[in-house]
Design a protein around this motif. Structure first.
Motif, short mmCIF file in Angstrom:
data_model
loop_
_atom_site.label_atom_id
_atom_site.label_comp_id
_atom_site.label_asym_id
_atom_site.label_seq_id
_atom_site.Cartn_x
_atom_site.Cartn_y
_atom_site.Cartn_z
N PHE A 111 -1.22 7.93 11.43
CA PHE A 111 -0.03 7.33 10.80
C PHE A 111 -0.35 5.93 10.27
O PHE A 111 0.15 5.54 9.21
CB PHE A 111 1.12 7.26 11.79
CG PHE A 111 2.43 6.90 11.17
CD1 PHE A 111 3.07 7.78 10.31
CD2 PHE A 111 3.01 5.67 11.41
CE1 PHE A 111 4.29 7.44 9.72
CE2 PHE A 111 4.22 5.32 10.83
CZ PHE A 111 4.86 6.22 9.97
N ALA A 112 -1.17 5.18 10.99
CA ALA A 112 -1.58 3.86 10.51
C ALA A 112 -2.38 3.98 9.21
O ALA A 112 -2.23 3.17 8.29
CB ALA A 112 -2.41 3.14 11.58
N GLN A 113 -3.20 5.02 9.14
CA GLN A 113 -3.95 5.25 7.91
C GLN A 113 -3.03 5.64 6.76
O GLN A 113 -3.24 5.24 5.61
CB GLN A 113 -4.99 6.35 8.14
CG GLN A 113 -5.91 6.61 6.95
CD GLN A 113 -6.71 5.37 6.57
OE1 GLN A 113 -7.29 4.72 7.44
NE2 GLN A 113 -6.73 5.03 5.28
N VAL A 114 -1.98 6.39 7.10
CA VAL A 114 -0.99 6.76 6.10
C VAL A 114 -0.32 5.51 5.52
O VAL A 114 -0.13 5.38 4.30
CB VAL A 114 0.09 7.70 6.70
CG1 VAL A 114 1.29 7.83 5.76
CG2 VAL A 114 -0.51 9.06 6.98
N GLN A 115 0.02 4.56 6.39
CA GLN A 115 0.64 3.33 5.92
C GLN A 115 -0.28 2.54 4.99
O GLN A 115 0.15 2.03 3.95
CB GLN A 115 1.05 2.46 7.12
CG GLN A 115 2.20 3.06 7.93
CD GLN A 115 2.52 2.22 9.15
OE1 GLN A 115 1.64 1.93 9.97
NE2 GLN A 115 3.76 1.81 9.28
N ALA A 116 -1.54 2.45 5.38
CA ALA A 116 -2.51 1.72 4.54
C ALA A 116 -2.68 2.41 3.19
O ALA A 116 -2.71 1.76 2.14
CB ALA A 116 -3.84 1.61 5.27
N ASP A 117 -2.81 3.74 3.23
CA ASP A 117 -2.95 4.50 1.98
C ASP A 117 -1.70 4.39 1.11
O ASP A 117 -1.78 4.32 -0.12
CB ASP A 117 -3.24 5.97 2.27
CG ASP A 117 -4.62 6.18 2.91
OD1 ASP A 117 -5.44 5.25 2.84
OD2 ASP A 117 -4.85 7.27 3.46
N ALA A 118 -0.52 4.34 1.77
CA ALA A 118 0.74 4.26 1.03
C ALA A 118 0.85 2.91 0.31
O ALA A 118 1.27 2.86 -0.85
CB ALA A 118 1.92 4.43 1.99
N LYS A 119 0.46 1.83 0.97
CA LYS A 119 0.50 0.52 0.32
C LYS A 119 -0.44 0.48 -0.88
O LYS A 119 -0.09 -0.07 -1.94
CB LYS A 119 0.12 -0.58 1.32
CG LYS A 119 1.23 -0.96 2.28
CD LYS A 119 0.88 -2.21 3.06
CE LYS A 119 2.05 -2.68 3.90
NZ LYS A 119 1.76 -3.96 4.60
N ALA A 120 -1.61 1.07 -0.71
CA ALA A 120 -2.56 1.10 -1.82
C ALA A 120 -2.01 1.92 -2.99
O ALA A 120 -2.17 1.55 -4.16
CB ALA A 120 -3.89 1.68 -1.34
N GLU A 121 -1.33 3.02 -2.68
CA GLU A 121 -0.77 3.88 -3.73
C GLU A 121 0.39 3.19 -4.44
O GLU A 121 0.52 3.27 -5.67
CB GLU A 121 -0.31 5.19 -3.11
CG GLU A 121 0.24 6.21 -4.10
CD GLU A 121 -0.82 6.76 -5.04
OE1 GLU A 121 -0.45 7.34 -6.08
OE2 GLU A 121 -2.03 6.60 -4.75
N VAL A 122 1.25 2.51 -3.67
CA VAL A 122 2.38 1.79 -4.26
C VAL A 122 1.88 0.69 -5.20
O VAL A 122 2.38 0.52 -6.31
CB VAL A 122 3.27 1.18 -3.14
CG1 VAL A 122 4.25 0.18 -3.72
CG2 VAL A 122 4.03 2.29 -2.43
N LEU A 123 0.87 -0.05 -4.75
CA LEU A 123 0.31 -1.11 -5.59
C LEU A 123 -0.33 -0.54 -6.85
O LEU A 123 -0.17 -1.09 -7.95
CB LEU A 123 -0.73 -1.91 -4.79
CG LEU A 123 -1.44 -3.03 -5.54
CD1 LEU A 123 -0.44 -4.02 -6.12
CD2 LEU A 123 -2.43 -3.73 -4.64
N ALA A 124 -1.05 0.58 -6.70
CA ALA A 124 -1.71 1.19 -7.86
C ALA A 124 -0.68 1.61 -8.91
O ALA A 124 -0.88 1.40 -10.11
CB ALA A 124 -2.54 2.39 -7.41
N LYS A 125 0.42 2.21 -8.47
CA LYS A 125 1.44 2.64 -9.42
C LYS A 125 2.14 1.45 -10.08
O LYS A 125 2.50 1.50 -11.27
CB LYS A 125 2.46 3.55 -8.72
CG LYS A 125 1.91 4.93 -8.40
CD LYS A 125 2.99 5.85 -7.88
CE LYS A 125 2.46 7.25 -7.66
NZ LYS A 125 2.03 7.89 -8.92
N ALA A 126 2.34 0.37 -9.32
CA ALA A 126 2.94 -0.83 -9.90
C ALA A 126 2.01 -1.44 -10.95
O ALA A 126 2.46 -1.92 -12.00
CB ALA A 126 3.25 -1.85 -8.81
#
Length: 223
Positions: free
Chosen positions: A163-178
């Motif tokens: 789940f911690a890895q999911v959070q890190a990956d999610a932040k990276a994905e959100v930033l990439a889309k922005a």
């Protein structure tokens, strides 16, 4: 019933004194206003502008919202008969905050000159160069677990590390889309407009230019 003569005289003197006091107060007020208008000079200095800008610190100009999907997969091990295998699908809602760090304004980035308006009056012309726009924060507002499979029979608890890895990956994905949505250009344009509007209140002619956009990554916080 007649008012005694001495009482009438006293009332008249009181009215005269009151009028004299009011005239004196009005005269003093007029003298103060005349002197103030003669002595008051509005001066715009480079140091004053830099101080005003730097008090704004990090000027956050854009909050970019992103919805995305993140998957996570953890392979099982033979020691646990592959019962520790996990796979998840998560729906993410996040935000990216971007703007301009005005603490980076230097004396060379502010230029002041004088010009004349249509009425022939001398006014200040101010040219301000803003530092590059940057990403300040990446937030995860909500993580919805759409599907999380654990082991062959689903009897194993979810792995916190996954789940911690999911959070890190999610932040990276959100930033990439922005970044794909041109968040830094939006932040840069908005910052220039806000700074220009702020200093136009001084009655000066204000021009704002920028140093473009920085790298689309999370900025390092300075102490």
């Amino acid at each position: 019933m007649q008012i005694p003569q001495n009482k009438q005289t006293g009332n008249a003197l009181a009215y005269v004194l009151l009028i004299l006091v009011m005239v004196a107060i009005l005269a003093m007020a007029g003298f103060w206003l005349v002197n103030k208008s003669d002595n008051y000079v509005s001066t715009i200095t480079k140091d004053g502008i830099i101080t005003e800008i730097q008090t704004l610190s990090r000027l956050q100009t854009v909050a970019y919202s992103v919805d995305t999907i993140v998957t996570a997969d953890k392979a099982g091990t033979w020691q646990n008969l592959w019962q520790d295998k996990q796979k998840g699908l998560f729906i993410i809602k996040g935000r990216v905050l971007a703007g301009v760090d005005l603490g980076g304004i230097s004396a060379e980035m502010v230029q002041i000159s004088q010009t004349k308006n249509e009425q022939g009056e001398t006014i200040d012309r101010v040219h301000i160069t803003l530092p590059p726009s940057q990403v300040f924060e990446v937030f995860l507002d909500d993580i919805e677990v759409y599907d999380w499979q654990t082991g062959l029979f689903g009897t194993v608890a979810g792995d916190p590390k996954l789940f911690a890895q999911v959070q890190a990956d999610a932040k990276a994905e959100v930033l990439a889309k922005a970044c794909q949505g041109d968040v830094l250009n939006l932040a840069m344009t908005s910052a220039a407009e806000q700074i220009k509007s702020l200093f136009m209140l001084t009655g000066s002619v204000v021009e704002v230019s920028t140093q473009g956009t920085g790298a689309c990554k999370l900025a390092t916080k300075t102490k």
